[in-house]
Design an enzyme around this catalytic site. Structure first.
Site, PDB file in Angstrom:
ATOM      1  N   TYR A 164     -10.138  61.317 -41.310  1.00 19.62           N
ATOM      2  CA  TYR A 164      -9.576  61.146 -40.023  1.00 19.62           C
ATOM      3  C   TYR A 164     -10.251  62.438 -39.231  1.00 19.62           C
ATOM      4  CZ  TYR A 164      -6.853  61.020 -36.027  1.00 19.62           C
ATOM      5  OH  TYR A 164      -6.462  61.356 -34.612  1.00 19.62           O
ATOM      6  N   ASP A 193      -3.289  61.692 -47.698  1.00 23.87           N
ATOM      7  CA  ASP A 193      -2.892  60.888 -46.456  1.00 23.87           C
ATOM      8  C   ASP A 193      -2.911  59.692 -46.744  1.00 23.87           C
ATOM      9  OD1 ASP A 193      -3.116  59.671 -43.905  1.00 23.87           O
ATOM     10  OD2 ASP A 193      -4.574  61.383 -42.982  1.00 23.87           O
ATOM     11  N   LYS A 225       0.866  54.836 -36.836  1.00 22.86           N
ATOM     12  CA  LYS A 225      -0.123  53.727 -37.068  1.00 22.86           C
ATOM     13  C   LYS A 225       0.911  52.579 -37.486  1.00 22.86           C
ATOM     14  CE  LYS A 225      -3.287  56.479 -35.687  1.00 22.86           C
ATOM     15  NZ  LYS A 225      -4.035  57.175 -36.716  1.00 22.86           N
TER      16      LYS A 225
END
Ligand code: PLP
Length: 367
Positions: free
Chosen positions: A95, A166, A191
């Protein structure tokens, strides 16, 4: 209790005489002294945050969780908890916001090496005497690369490094990194936890309440990047349907990935559920489902990819992921000039609309 039951019954701390079925939002920023074991001031603790942290810790099979105001704040808290001069090994595909946190906020304070985490020997080669943290993201954003969490955890233990993962793409519905050897799990709850594209949040979960976790708690309380009671309430509410939403997202993603794999205008499809994906076997060994994100490259270049996006009606051209609505984005345009993401790559967050409608829309856009 099973996942679906925990998701509904944890995260709901009720202590009112009126016995509401759902925990109310506690807006008070301060609490009367003398409530043994209770909260004092909302930056350090709030009943809605306690409930949210409890449910997230339970679903990730950890002993404690800390909620933050965003995923980036949660990830950054891990880096802030390291001693100055520590070295981090991080994935070359991750990310970009957390990549930016490592290189922009900790320049001169922490050392970082970016390696291909799907190749174990690359991780081993990058080890330094001061390596304190291995940061893993699997499946990764946006190339859906798979890292073998068990194997990297063995390596981390051998070198005395902390392993953090993550887990935003997989969610605890499909993957529990703590059970695979990770020490810390990170989430962008913006999310799938939130699931409706209307809350910003992040979380960390720990396998053990140790000195490193205490530092993270200090970063949370003293740094103050905490979510509001209302955000915690909405997140705990959304998490109650997480398992059912994830089943839908993964089912739809598989259907779209298979459809795209057979389309002549598509160059390559990245989805760990496909047998042709190089990480499929490892993914199948550590995940119980493959998630709701599919990336693909369109034959041609950025222009051809942009054309597909412009013709879509149901898939909205927007960043972020994990909501009930389908989103599509050409990632290289967002990640900037030094990204490794191919210019013709589109990342799809596959939503919960009926797949007949999704495929029909994709079909007319690809032409
Ligand atoms: C969105 C995202 C983040 C950052 O979370 P924010 O809530 O946007 O700060 C971190 N990791 C992954 C994999 C993400 O998708």
């Amino acid at each position: 209790m099973k996942f679906e039951t925990l998701a509904i019954h944890k995260g709901n701390l009720i202590s009112d005489k009126n016995k509401p079925v759902v925990q109310p939002i506690t807006l008070s920023t301060t609490f009367e002294h003398g409530n043994e074991g209770g909260v004092l001031y909302t930056r350090a603790g709030n009943p809605n945050r306690l409930a949210l942290e409890e449910v997230i810790a339970a679903l990730e099979k950890g002993v404690d969780a800390a909620a933050f105001s965003s995923g980036n704040a949660a990830g950054t808290a891990v880096f802030q908890a390291l001693e100055a001069g520590s070295h981090i090994i991080a994935p070359d595909d991750m990310y970009h916001g957390l990549h930016n946190s490592m290189v922009m906020l900790f320049k001169g304070v922490l050392e970082v090496s970016f390696v291909d985490m799907s190749k174990l020997e690359e991780v081993e080669k990058a080890m330094r005497p001061n390596t304190r943290l291995i940061w893993v993201e699997t499946p990764s954003n946006p190339l859906l690369k798979i890292t073998d969490i068990r194997a990297v955890s063995t390596l981390a233990k051998k070198h005395g490094a902390i392993l953090a993962c993550d887990n935003t793409f997989a969610t605890p519905v499909f993957q529990n990194p703590l059970l695979l050897g990770a020490d810390i799990v990170m989430h962008s709850s913006t999310k799938y936890f939130g699931g409706h594209s209307d809350i910003l949040g992040g979380a960390l979960v720990t396998k053990e309440k140790n000195a490193f976790w205490e530092k993270i708690r200090t970063v949370q309380k003293v740094g103050g990047a905490v979510p509001s009671p209302a955000d915690c309430y909405w997140l705990a509410r959304s998490i109650r349907t997480l398992a059912y939403r994830m089943k839908g997202h993964a089912e739809h993603a598989m259907i779209l990935a298979e459809y795209l794999s057979n389309h002549t205008k598509v160059e390559k499809v990245f989805y760990p559920g496909l047998k042709t994906h190089p990480g499929h076997a490892v993914a199948a060994s550590q995940m119980t489902g493959f998630g709701g994100i599919v990336s693909f490259t369109v034959k041609g270049g950025a222009k051809e990819a942009d054309e597909v996006v412009s013709k879509l009606h149901l898939f909205m051209n927007a960043t972020s992921l994990g909501g009930v609505e389908s989103l599509i984005e050409r990632r290289a345009a967002v990640e900037g000039p030094d990204t490794l993401t191919p210019p013709n790559l589109l990342r799809v967050s596959v939503g919960l609309e009926h797949t007949d409608d999704l495929l029909e829309d994709m079909d007319q856009a690809l032409g």
